[in-house]
Design a protein around this motif. Structure first.
Motif, PDB file in Angstrom:
ATOM      1  N   ARG A  49      34.693  -2.411  12.497  1.00  0.00           N
ATOM      2  CA  ARG A  49      36.089  -2.276  13.294  1.00  0.00           C
ATOM      3  C   ARG A  49      36.603  -3.620  13.883  1.00  0.00           C
ATOM      4  N   GLU A  50      37.755  -3.439  14.460  1.00  0.00           N
ATOM      5  CA  GLU A  50      38.155  -4.585  15.268  1.00  0.00           C
ATOM      6  C   GLU A  50      39.089  -4.035  16.401  1.00  0.00           C
ATOM      7  N   ALA A  51      39.298  -4.972  17.689  1.00  0.00           N
ATOM      8  CA  ALA A  51      39.382  -4.374  18.809  1.00  0.00           C
ATOM      9  C   ALA A  51      40.522  -5.211  19.696  1.00  0.00           C
ATOM     10  N   GLY A  52      41.387  -4.582  20.148  1.00  0.00           N
ATOM     11  CA  GLY A  52      42.298  -5.360  21.393  1.00  0.00           C
ATOM     12  C   GLY A  52      41.760  -5.060  22.656  1.00  0.00           C
ATOM     13  N   PHE A  53      41.846  -5.883  23.453  1.00  0.00           N
ATOM     14  CA  PHE A  53      41.319  -5.764  24.740  1.00  0.00           C
ATOM     15  C   PHE A  53      42.397  -6.247  25.801  1.00  0.00           C
ATOM     16  N   LEU A  54      42.937  -5.460  27.068  1.00  0.00           N
ATOM     17  CA  LEU A  54      44.014  -5.841  27.642  1.00  0.00           C
ATOM     18  C   LEU A  54      43.508  -5.658  29.158  1.00  0.00           C
ATOM     19  N   ASN A  55      43.412  -6.719  30.182  1.00  0.00           N
ATOM     20  CA  ASN A  55      43.380  -6.388  31.329  1.00  0.00           C
ATOM     21  C   ASN A  55      44.684  -6.143  32.163  1.00  0.00           C
ATOM     22  N   ILE A  56      44.428  -4.704  32.973  1.00  0.00           N
ATOM     23  CA  ILE A  56      45.366  -4.419  33.563  1.00  0.00           C
ATOM     24  C   ILE A  56      45.164  -4.379  35.164  1.00  0.00           C
ATOM     25  N   GLY A  57      44.064  -4.822  35.524  1.00  0.00           N
ATOM     26  CA  GLY A  57      43.637  -5.063  36.950  1.00  0.00           C
ATOM     27  C   GLY A  57      44.342  -6.593  37.479  1.00  0.00           C
ATOM     28  N   GLU A  58      44.112  -6.689  39.078  1.00  0.00           N
ATOM     29  CA  GLU A  58      44.599  -7.824  39.557  1.00  0.00           C
ATOM     30  C   GLU A  58      43.521  -9.059  39.370  1.00  0.00           C
ATOM     31  N   GLY A  59      42.244  -8.457  39.229  1.00  0.00           N
ATOM     32  CA  GLY A  59      41.153  -9.480  39.211  1.00  0.00           C
ATOM     33  C   GLY A  59      41.063  -9.991  37.641  1.00  0.00           C
ATOM     34  N   GLU A  60      40.717 -10.994  37.521  1.00  0.00           N
ATOM     35  CA  GLU A  60      40.501 -11.914  36.214  1.00  0.00           C
ATOM     36  C   GLU A  60      39.419 -11.104  35.463  1.00  0.00           C
ATOM     37  N   ALA A  61      39.512 -11.066  34.010  1.00  0.00           N
ATOM     38  CA  ALA A  61      38.514 -10.368  33.368  1.00  0.00           C
ATOM     39  C   ALA A  61      37.843 -11.744  32.626  1.00  0.00           C
ATOM     40  N   SER A 105      37.024  -8.477  43.339  1.00  0.00           N
ATOM     41  CA  SER A 105      38.379  -7.929  42.840  1.00  0.00           C
ATOM     42  C   SER A 105      38.331  -7.778  41.397  1.00  0.00           C
ATOM     43  N   PRO A 106      37.582  -6.508  41.009  1.00  0.00           N
ATOM     44  CA  PRO A 106      37.300  -6.464  39.669  1.00  0.00           C
ATOM     45  C   PRO A 106      38.298  -6.170  38.680  1.00  0.00           C
ATOM     46  N   ALA A 107      38.137  -6.623  37.353  1.00  0.00           N
ATOM     47  CA  ALA A 107      39.234  -6.434  36.422  1.00  0.00           C
ATOM     48  C   ALA A 107      39.114  -5.104  35.984  1.00  0.00           C
ATOM     49  N   LYS A 108      40.182  -4.512  35.372  1.00  0.00           N
ATOM     50  CA  LYS A 108      40.208  -3.462  34.758  1.00  0.00           C
ATOM     51  C   LYS A 108      40.512  -3.434  33.169  1.00  0.00           C
ATOM     52  N   ILE A 109      39.628  -3.172  32.392  1.00  0.00           N
ATOM     53  CA  ILE A 109      40.025  -3.789  31.198  1.00  0.00           C
ATOM     54  C   ILE A 109      39.998  -2.366  30.149  1.00  0.00           C
ATOM     55  N   TYR A 110      41.204  -2.355  29.362  1.00  0.00           N
ATOM     56  CA  TYR A 110      41.622  -1.275  28.616  1.00  0.00           C
ATOM     57  C   TYR A 110      41.384  -1.844  27.148  1.00  0.00           C
TER      58      TYR A 110
END
Length: 277
Positions: free
Chosen positions: A74-86, A121-126
């Protein structure tokens, strides 16, 4: 990992609201301290979310995949939608993602961990993952380096900016495409006029919504449309035979990702307004 099967469009016509939500709406992707994943039989995409707080979270191969590790095929794409850094680590290489930054991780990467730079300030990773036939380099693209495409107008209530990250002219992948659409204040319509692309499925994540607002997401064959009421940080699985469009009670953002046979972003069969029912 939750499993979602594919649906015949003829059967879809008789679905109740409860069945529509059960099959196509993903409601609880972002839970503190855990990774949540949904495996759909539409082009074998995995849709996931994670909120790392105190400890890093590892993306692991569930029994569903029957592999030694998650990205074996597989391959994957990760997007941070949170205010905190991932902080994402892929086989020892570390990448920091601010809000709306994206990281592509290619086939063969054995260990991927997700963390927040600051637990207060946790990240939110989609993330979205599709099957891959070749190993391509891992690459980060910050939103500041992504090319903005300004589209729509206030007259049609769809003035927006589209950021393409993973696609033929951006981060290279095998079949995964991923981008983000941001709306101007007062604009609420996405993907209208509607289209379908029978060669690939699509997943939508709606985010940056206020708790009291909703998006009315429209889906189904053009002659048999249905709608789902979607809240903040909920995702939609859109079959290849379905339109995917929406209107919000206020402005919002959404991430779109696609997987399937055709890698051409412009492969869309547009639906005339008088054909929608």
């Amino acid at each position: 990992m939750e499993l979602r099967h594919a649906t015949n469009p003829t059967d879809f016509k008789a679905y109740t609201t409860e069945r529509l939500r059960k099959d196509f709406l993903i409601e609880n992707l972002f839970q503190e301290g855990q990774v949540s994943m949904v495996y759909t039989h539409y082009d074998r995409m995995v849709v996931g979310g994670a909120v790392p707080v105190k400890e890093p979270l590892e993306i692991e191969a569930a029994a569903t995949l029957k592999t030694e590790y998650f990205l074996e095929r597989r391959e994957a794409g990760f997007l941070n939608i949170g205010e905190g850094e991932a902080v994402i680590t892929a086989d020892g290489e570390t990448y920091e993602l601010g809000k709306l930054d994206v990281l592509y991780v290619g086939k063969g990467t054995q260990k991927v961990t997700l963390a927040s730079k600051d637990s207060s300030s946790p990240a939110k990773i989609y993330f979205c993952s599709s099957l891959a036939h070749a190993a391509l380099p891992n690459k980060k693209l910050a939103i500041s380096d992504a090319t903005p495409n300004h589209m729509g107008s206030t007259e049609t209530s769809n003035e927006r900016t589209i950021y393409q990250y993973i696609h033929a002219d951006g981060i290279q992948s095998c079949q995964l495409m991923l981008g983000v659409t941001l709306f101007k204040p007062g604009s609420v319509w996405n993907t209208m006029p509607a289209h379908v692309h029978d060669r690939r499925m699509e997943a939508y994540l709606y985010f940056d919504m206020k708790p009291e607002t909703r998006v009315m997401h429209f889906m189904g064959e053009p002659s048999e449309t249905r709608h789902l009421v979607v809240a903040n940080e909920q995702a939609i699985i859109s079959p290849p035979w379905s339109i995917h469009s929406g209107a919000g009670t206020s402005s919002y953002s959404f991430c779109w990702s696609m997987a399937g046979e055709n890698y051409t972003f412009k492969d869309m069969d547009f639906i005339a307004m008088d054909a929608l029912k």
